[in-house]
Design an enzyme around this catalytic site. Structure first.
Site, PDB file in Angstrom:
ATOM      1  N   ARG A  77       0.857  -1.177   0.000  1.00  0.00           N
ATOM      2  CA  ARG A  77       0.000   0.000   0.000  1.00  0.00           C
ATOM      3  C   ARG A  77       0.895   1.228   0.000  1.00  0.00           C
ATOM      4  O   ARG A  77       1.975   1.232   0.582  1.00  0.00           O
ATOM      5  CB  ARG A  77      -0.921   0.023   1.225  1.00  0.00           C
TER       6      ARG A  77
ATOM      7  N   GLU B 139      -2.777   8.465  -3.696  1.00  0.00           N
ATOM      8  CA  GLU B 139      -3.220   7.585  -4.778  1.00  0.00           C
ATOM      9  C   GLU B 139      -4.684   7.857  -5.084  1.00  0.00           C
ATOM     10  O   GLU B 139      -5.496   7.882  -4.150  1.00  0.00           O
ATOM     11  CB  GLU B 139      -3.036   6.122  -4.363  1.00  0.00           C
TER      12      GLU B 139
ATOM     13  N   HIS C 245      -1.433   0.834  -9.600  1.00  0.00           N
ATOM     14  CA  HIS C 245      -2.107  -0.116  -8.711  1.00  0.00           C
ATOM     15  C   HIS C 245      -2.793  -1.225  -9.511  1.00  0.00           C
ATOM     16  O   HIS C 245      -4.009  -1.413  -9.440  1.00  0.00           O
ATOM     17  CB  HIS C 245      -3.128   0.601  -7.818  1.00  0.00           C
TER      18      HIS C 245
END
Length: 312
Positions: free
Chosen positions: A228, A256, A275
Site C-alpha cells: 500500500r 493515490e 495499482h
C-alpha cells in the site's frame, strides 16, 4: 422471505452458489440493488474505492459477513463500528497472490534491466545498448511475509538470487528459513540489493518505510512496493530517489491516484504502475471460487476462511 446476498459479480456467473438466498448484483452503482437492511452477506465491490465500499454498511443492520475481494481490508476496517456485533470481515487471501507476485517480479526485473529507458528509446528510434544489473546473484529482502510474500519468493526461486531474507510482524521458522521480526530490519536492510514490500497497511506499518528505514538501505538498492502506498513516506523516498542513491518501482503510491505533476512521476530511477497488482485475468476465476466457497460455508453454518476481524 429469503435473506439477501449482495455480490460484486453477477450470481449467474458464479458456479455452485447455495440455494436459499436472494442474490443481488451491486458493483457500486448509485442505486442499491435492494434494501441494505435485508443483506446478510455483503461482497464488497472491487476496486471502487473506500467511499463506495462502506456506503451501504450503516444500513446493513442484519449483515453477518463482509467479504472483500482485496487482500487489504484498510478501506473497510474504519466502518466496522457501524455494524452490529459478531459480523465477520473476511479478506481475499488466495485470490491475488499469483497476480501480485507476478507484478512484483515484473517491476523488479524491469527496473533492474532498465526497461523503461529502452521503451523511451524505442519511441525515439534509438539503438543504445548498455550494461545493466541482473537479478541473479542479488540479495532480496521481502518485507511482509504472508501469502503474497511467500508467492513472491516462489517466483524468485529460478532467478539464482544469492539470498532471500524474510520479515514479518513476528519472527518464526519456515521450511525455507527464518522469518525475521520487524525489529531486525536495521540489520537486514544494508545487505539487500532489492527490498520488496508486500505487507498489509496497519497502524504499525503506516509510514514504516521512512527516512530511517531508507537510510539503512545500501547505495543503489531498489525498493519495490506492491503493498500500500502509505507504507512508504513519500517525501522521504523522493529525497532518496532524486539524489540518485536509491531506485524505486511502485505499484502503489501515497497519495493515490498519483496526481498529474506530482514529483514522483519524474523522479529519476523510478518506475510507476497504477495499482494493477491484482486486476488481471487471474483475478476473476479465483474471486468467483472464493465467493462460492464462502457462501457455501455460510449457508452450512461452518467456519469461514480468511476472517481478519469480528465486530464486538
Amino acid at each position: 422471505m429469503t435473506a439477501d446476498v449482495w455480490l460484486p459479480v453477477p450470481a449467474d456467473e458464479i458456479e455452485g452458489l447455495p440455494e436459499g438466498f436472494t442474490y443481488l448484483f451491486w458493483d457500486g452503482a448509485p442505486d442499491f440493488p435492494g434494501d441494505p437492511a435485508r443483506c446478510v452477506f455483503y461482497g464488497v465491490p472491487y476496486m471502487k474505492g473506500q467511499e463506495i465500499a462502506v456506503r451501504p454498511l450503516p444500513r446493513m443492520t442484519a449483515v453477518r459477513v463482509v467479504q472483500t475481494l482485496t487482500a487489504g481490508i484498510d478501506h473497510v476496517l474504519p466502518a466496522l463500528g457501524a455494524l452490529p456485533p459478531g459480523v465477520r470481515l473476511c479478506n481475499a487471501r488466495g485470490v491475488h497472490e499469483a497476480s501480485t507476485a507476478e507484478l512484483a517480479l515484473t517491476l523488479t526485473l524491469a527496473s533492474l534491466r532498465g526497461i523503461p529507458g529502452f521503451v523511451r528509446r524505442q519511441d525515439a528510434g534509438e539503438w543504445r545498448p548498455e550494461f545493466r544489473p541482473a537479478l541473479a546473484d542479488k540479495s532480496v529482502l521481502i518485507v511482509g511475509y504472508g501469502a503474497i510474500g511467500s508467492a513472491i519468493e516462489d517466483r524468485l526461486a529460478p532467478f539464482e538470487c544469492a539470498r532471500v531474507a524474510r520479515v514479518a510482524r513476528s519472527g518464526r521458522a519456515t521450511e525455507r528459513g527464518p522469518v525475521h521480526p520487524v525489529a531486525d530490519l536495521p540489520a537486514l536492510l544494508p545487505d539487500a540489493d532489492v527490498v520488496i514490500l508486500s505487507t498489509p497497511l496497519t497502524d504499525a506499518t503506516r509510514g514504516l518505510v521512512g527516512a530511517d528505514f531508507l537510510s539503512h538501505m545500501k547505495d543503489g538498492a531498489l525498493l519495490v512496493n506492491v503493498a500500500r502506498g502509505a507504507v512508504v513516506d513519500t517525501k522521504a523516498l523522493l529525497a532518496e530517489v532524486e539524489s540518485g542513491r536509491l531506485h524505486a518501482a511502485l505499484d502503489v503510491t501515497d497519495p493515490e491516484p498519483l496526481p498529474a505533476g506530482h514529483p514522483l512521476w519524474r523522479a529519476p530511477g523510478t518506475l510507476i504502475t497504477p495499482h494493477v497488482g491484482g486486476p488481471t485475468s487471474a483475478f476473476l476465476p479465483r474471486a468467483k471460487r472464493l465467493l462460492s466457497a464462502q457462501l457455501n460455508r455460510f449457508a452450512a453454518q461452518e467456519s469461514l476462511e480468511n476472517v481478519v476481524a469480528t465486530t464486538g
